[in-house]
Design a protein around this motif. Structure first.
Motif, PDB file in Angstrom:
ATOM      1  N   PRO A 237     -63.470  54.497 -26.026  1.00 19.17           N
ATOM      2  CA  PRO A 237     -64.476  53.291 -26.739  1.00 19.17           C
ATOM      3  C   PRO A 237     -63.628  51.954 -26.704  1.00 19.17           C
ATOM      4  CG  PRO A 237     -64.488  55.318 -28.105  1.00 19.17           C
ATOM      5  CD  PRO A 237     -63.435  55.783 -26.768  1.00 19.17           C
ATOM      6  N   SER A 238     -64.131  51.016 -26.318  1.00 16.21           N
ATOM      7  CA  SER A 238     -63.550  49.571 -26.239  1.00 16.21           C
ATOM      8  C   SER A 238     -62.826  49.158 -27.465  1.00 16.21           C
ATOM      9  CB  SER A 238     -64.707  48.476 -25.929  1.00 16.21           C
ATOM     10  OG  SER A 238     -65.284  48.789 -24.708  1.00 16.21           O
ATOM     11  N   HIS A 239     -63.059  49.717 -28.748  1.00 14.19           N
ATOM     12  CA  HIS A 239     -62.696  49.036 -29.851  1.00 14.19           C
ATOM     13  C   HIS A 239     -61.087  49.875 -30.169  1.00 14.19           C
ATOM     14  CE1 HIS A 239     -64.419  52.995 -31.442  1.00 14.19           C
ATOM     15  NE2 HIS A 239     -63.521  53.072 -32.079  1.00 14.19           N
ATOM     16  N   PHE A 240     -60.883  50.815 -29.181  1.00  9.89           N
ATOM     17  CA  PHE A 240     -59.622  51.913 -29.558  1.00  9.89           C
ATOM     18  C   PHE A 240     -58.467  50.968 -29.382  1.00  9.89           C
ATOM     19  CE2 PHE A 240     -59.797  56.904 -29.111  1.00  9.89           C
ATOM     20  CZ  PHE A 240     -60.880  56.496 -29.801  1.00  9.89           C
ATOM     21  N   PHE A 241     -57.397  50.938 -30.252  1.00  8.22           N
ATOM     22  CA  PHE A 241     -56.173  50.149 -30.221  1.00  8.22           C
ATOM     23  C   PHE A 241     -55.473  50.731 -29.062  1.00  8.22           C
ATOM     24  CE2 PHE A 241     -56.933  49.623 -34.773  1.00  8.22           C
ATOM     25  CZ  PHE A 241     -57.266  48.118 -34.760  1.00  8.22           C
ATOM     26  N   MET A 242     -54.663  49.870 -28.452  1.00  7.95           N
ATOM     27  CA  MET A 242     -54.078  50.334 -26.954  1.00  7.95           C
ATOM     28  C   MET A 242     -52.392  49.808 -27.288  1.00  7.95           C
ATOM     29  SD  MET A 242     -53.822  49.269 -23.266  1.00  7.95           S
ATOM     30  CE  MET A 242     -52.507  48.336 -23.409  1.00  7.95           C
ATOM     31  N   TYR A 243     -51.623  50.931 -27.317  1.00  5.87           N
ATOM     32  CA  TYR A 243     -50.362  50.698 -27.547  1.00  5.87           C
ATOM     33  C   TYR A 243     -49.485  50.858 -26.453  1.00  5.87           C
ATOM     34  CZ  TYR A 243     -51.360  50.011 -32.550  1.00  5.87           C
ATOM     35  OH  TYR A 243     -52.158  49.773 -33.879  1.00  5.87           O
ATOM     36  N   PRO A 244     -48.696  50.238 -25.946  1.00  6.77           N
ATOM     37  CA  PRO A 244     -47.788  50.552 -24.506  1.00  6.77           C
ATOM     38  C   PRO A 244     -46.597  50.900 -24.952  1.00  6.77           C
ATOM     39  CG  PRO A 244     -47.744  48.043 -24.958  1.00  6.77           C
ATOM     40  CD  PRO A 244     -48.568  48.699 -25.992  1.00  6.77           C
ATOM     41  N   ALA A 245     -45.637  51.261 -23.867  1.00  7.47           N
ATOM     42  CA  ALA A 245     -44.337  51.538 -23.978  1.00  7.47           C
ATOM     43  C   ALA A 245     -43.356  50.363 -24.124  1.00  7.47           C
ATOM     44  CB  ALA A 245     -43.797  52.591 -22.940  1.00  7.47           C
ATOM     45  N   HIS A 246     -43.766  49.365 -23.486  1.00  6.28           N
ATOM     46  CA  HIS A 246     -43.294  48.231 -23.434  1.00  6.28           C
ATOM     47  C   HIS A 246     -43.849  46.818 -23.402  1.00  6.28           C
ATOM     48  CE1 HIS A 246     -39.829  50.297 -21.607  1.00  6.28           C
ATOM     49  NE2 HIS A 246     -40.776  50.914 -20.654  1.00  6.28           N
ATOM     50  N   ASP A 247     -43.332  45.809 -23.834  1.00  5.54           N
ATOM     51  CA  ASP A 247     -43.788  44.562 -23.738  1.00  5.54           C
ATOM     52  C   ASP A 247     -42.621  43.357 -23.558  1.00  5.54           C
ATOM     53  OD1 ASP A 247     -46.536  42.662 -23.961  1.00  5.54           O
ATOM     54  OD2 ASP A 247     -45.092  41.695 -24.918  1.00  5.54           O
ATOM     55  N   TYR A 248     -43.143  42.434 -22.864  1.00  7.59           N
ATOM     56  CA  TYR A 248     -41.830  41.542 -22.491  1.00  7.59           C
ATOM     57  C   TYR A 248     -42.371  40.122 -22.891  1.00  7.59           C
ATOM     58  CZ  TYR A 248     -40.875  45.266 -19.520  1.00  7.59           C
ATOM     59  OH  TYR A 248     -40.688  46.843 -19.339  1.00  7.59           O
ATOM     60  N   THR A 249     -43.381  39.881 -23.728  1.00  4.55           N
ATOM     61  CA  THR A 249     -43.981  38.463 -24.103  1.00  4.55           C
ATOM     62  C   THR A 249     -44.019  38.555 -25.474  1.00  4.55           C
ATOM     63  OG1 THR A 249     -46.292  39.265 -23.878  1.00  4.55           O
ATOM     64  CG2 THR A 249     -44.965  38.403 -21.892  1.00  4.55           C
ATOM     65  N   GLY A 250     -43.738  39.559 -26.278  1.00  8.96           N
ATOM     66  CA  GLY A 250     -43.830  39.185 -27.793  1.00  8.96           C
ATOM     67  C   GLY A 250     -45.228  39.995 -28.183  1.00  8.96           C
ATOM     68  N   GLN A 251     -45.914  40.585 -27.367  1.00 10.22           N
ATOM     69  CA  GLN A 251     -47.161  41.098 -27.991  1.00 10.22           C
ATOM     70  C   GLN A 251     -46.896  42.478 -28.278  1.00 10.22           C
ATOM     71  OE1 GLN A 251     -51.013  39.641 -25.641  1.00 10.22           O
ATOM     72  NE2 GLN A 251     -49.497  39.195 -24.315  1.00 10.22           N
ATOM     73  N   THR A 252     -47.861  42.847 -29.330  1.00 14.06           N
ATOM     74  CA  THR A 252     -47.618  44.380 -29.945  1.00 14.06           C
ATOM     75  C   THR A 252     -48.697  45.298 -29.805  1.00 14.06           C
ATOM     76  OG1 THR A 252     -48.553  43.570 -32.003  1.00 14.06           O
ATOM     77  CG2 THR A 252     -46.052  43.602 -31.761  1.00 14.06           C
ATOM     78  N   VAL A 253     -49.951  44.850 -29.418  1.00 13.03           N
ATOM     79  CA  VAL A 253     -50.996  45.789 -29.273  1.00 13.03           C
ATOM     80  C   VAL A 253     -52.134  45.234 -28.707  1.00 13.03           C
ATOM     81  CG1 VAL A 253     -51.961  45.074 -31.791  1.00 13.03           C
ATOM     82  CG2 VAL A 253     -52.664  47.350 -31.043  1.00 13.03           C
TER      83      VAL A 253
END
Length: 303
Positions: A237-253
């Motif tokens: 579903p489009s509303h699911f929060f997506m949490y990655p293993a990395h981020d290099y730009t300061g974003q969290t979710v």
């Protein structure tokens, strides 16, 4: 005349607060009133039109999530290891106190262990999304600190672990469970974990926020990654929060819906995506020669 101007100014002030039932004693011109009313209507129409044109996405902050936890039955923490920009996720069931850590890093094991202890949790699993090349996993060290904790990874990663997962397996902690979805392409053994009850997916390096993991080493395959993401993650579903293993730009979710619309690589055709990945020309990972042998052994550095 001065009195009329004063009344008109007062009328404008009240209208700025959307006060529409202004008594007639303010003696404003009916013509001016009508014009202001029409102007306000036009603004509201434009605002509604803009809202209809913009997709509605779920957003969350650390403060919001903390508030949700106070009213619910789970604990969620997103933790950062700042050298490799790796996110570690702590999930726990408040009733049983059973907890899991996703993608722990060896340098931050003490921090994570202290948090688990401070919150009175029982760590049952240390889970990896894949065999990482940019840092050493902390699952081996966590098992030393928490003897009942078991290490978990995909069986296709050919890495040592107490539990080796396959497509559709469940990771249970208390009243909750994660569904394991095989999402190879970055590596052969990439797994994404879906928490259906809470509308979350932990994607490892398969999908990053407005990006994805590289595919030029460690059994990488761009076409396979594209198919994995579209079939296993973008099908949620489009509303699911997506949490990655990395981020290099300061974003969290992010959300599934955001990445389906805005990811600059994965919104392209499969052919265009493969071409983009072939032309990235990324540098050799700094820690790969040290990290890979250790991560194949649950993060225990071979002597």
């Amino acid at each position: 005349m001065t009195s009329k101007i004063a009344n008109f100014n007062r009328y404008i002030f009240l209208r700025s607060f959307h006060v529409t039932n202004i008594p007639p004693c303010y003696n404003c011109s009916n013509i001016i009133k009508r014009k202001l009313h029409l102007d306000l209507q036009r603004v509201r129409i434009r605002e509604r039109a803009q809202l209809r044109q913009q997709p509605v996405f779920a957003t969350v902050s650390a403060r919001t999530m903390s508030t949700l936890e106070q009213k619910s039955d789970f604990i969620f923490r997103q933790l950062l290891e700042y050298k490799s920009f790796t996110y570690t996720y702590l999930l726990a069931d408040l009733e049983s106190k059973e907890a899991i850590l996703i993608d722990p890093v060896i340098e931050t094991v003490d921090r994570d262990a202290k948090l688990v202890t401070d919150l009175g949790l029982k760590l049952v699993y240390g889970v990896n999304t894949h065999v990482h090349a940019d840092h050493i996993t902390g699952t081996g060290k966590l098992k030393e600190k928490f003897p009942d904790c078991k290490s978990v990874i995909s069986k296709d990663g050919n890495a040592k672990a107490d539990i080796q997962l396959k497509e559709g397996d469940k990771i249970k902690f208390g009243n909750f469970e994660l569904e394991a979805r095989s999402t190879p392409g970055h590596t052969d053994g990439c797994m994404s974990y879906v928490w259906h009850e809470k509308g979350m997916v932990f994607t490892g390096d398969a999908v990053l926020i407005r990006g994805c993991g590289r595919t030029d080493f460690q059994q990488g395959d761009s076409g396979r990654l594209y198919d994995s993401v579209h079939k296993k993650i973008f099908s949620l579903p489009s509303h699911f929060f997506m949490y990655p293993a990395h981020d290099y730009t300061g974003q969290t979710v992010s959300t599934v819906g955001e990445e389906k619309q805005f990811n600059p690589r994965l919104t392209k055709s499969k052919e265009a995506f493969v071409k983009i990945m072939q032309e990235l020309n990324l540098p050799y990972p700094k820690q790969i020669d040290k990290a890979l042998p250790a991560n194949l052994l649950c993060g225990i550095q071979p002597s």
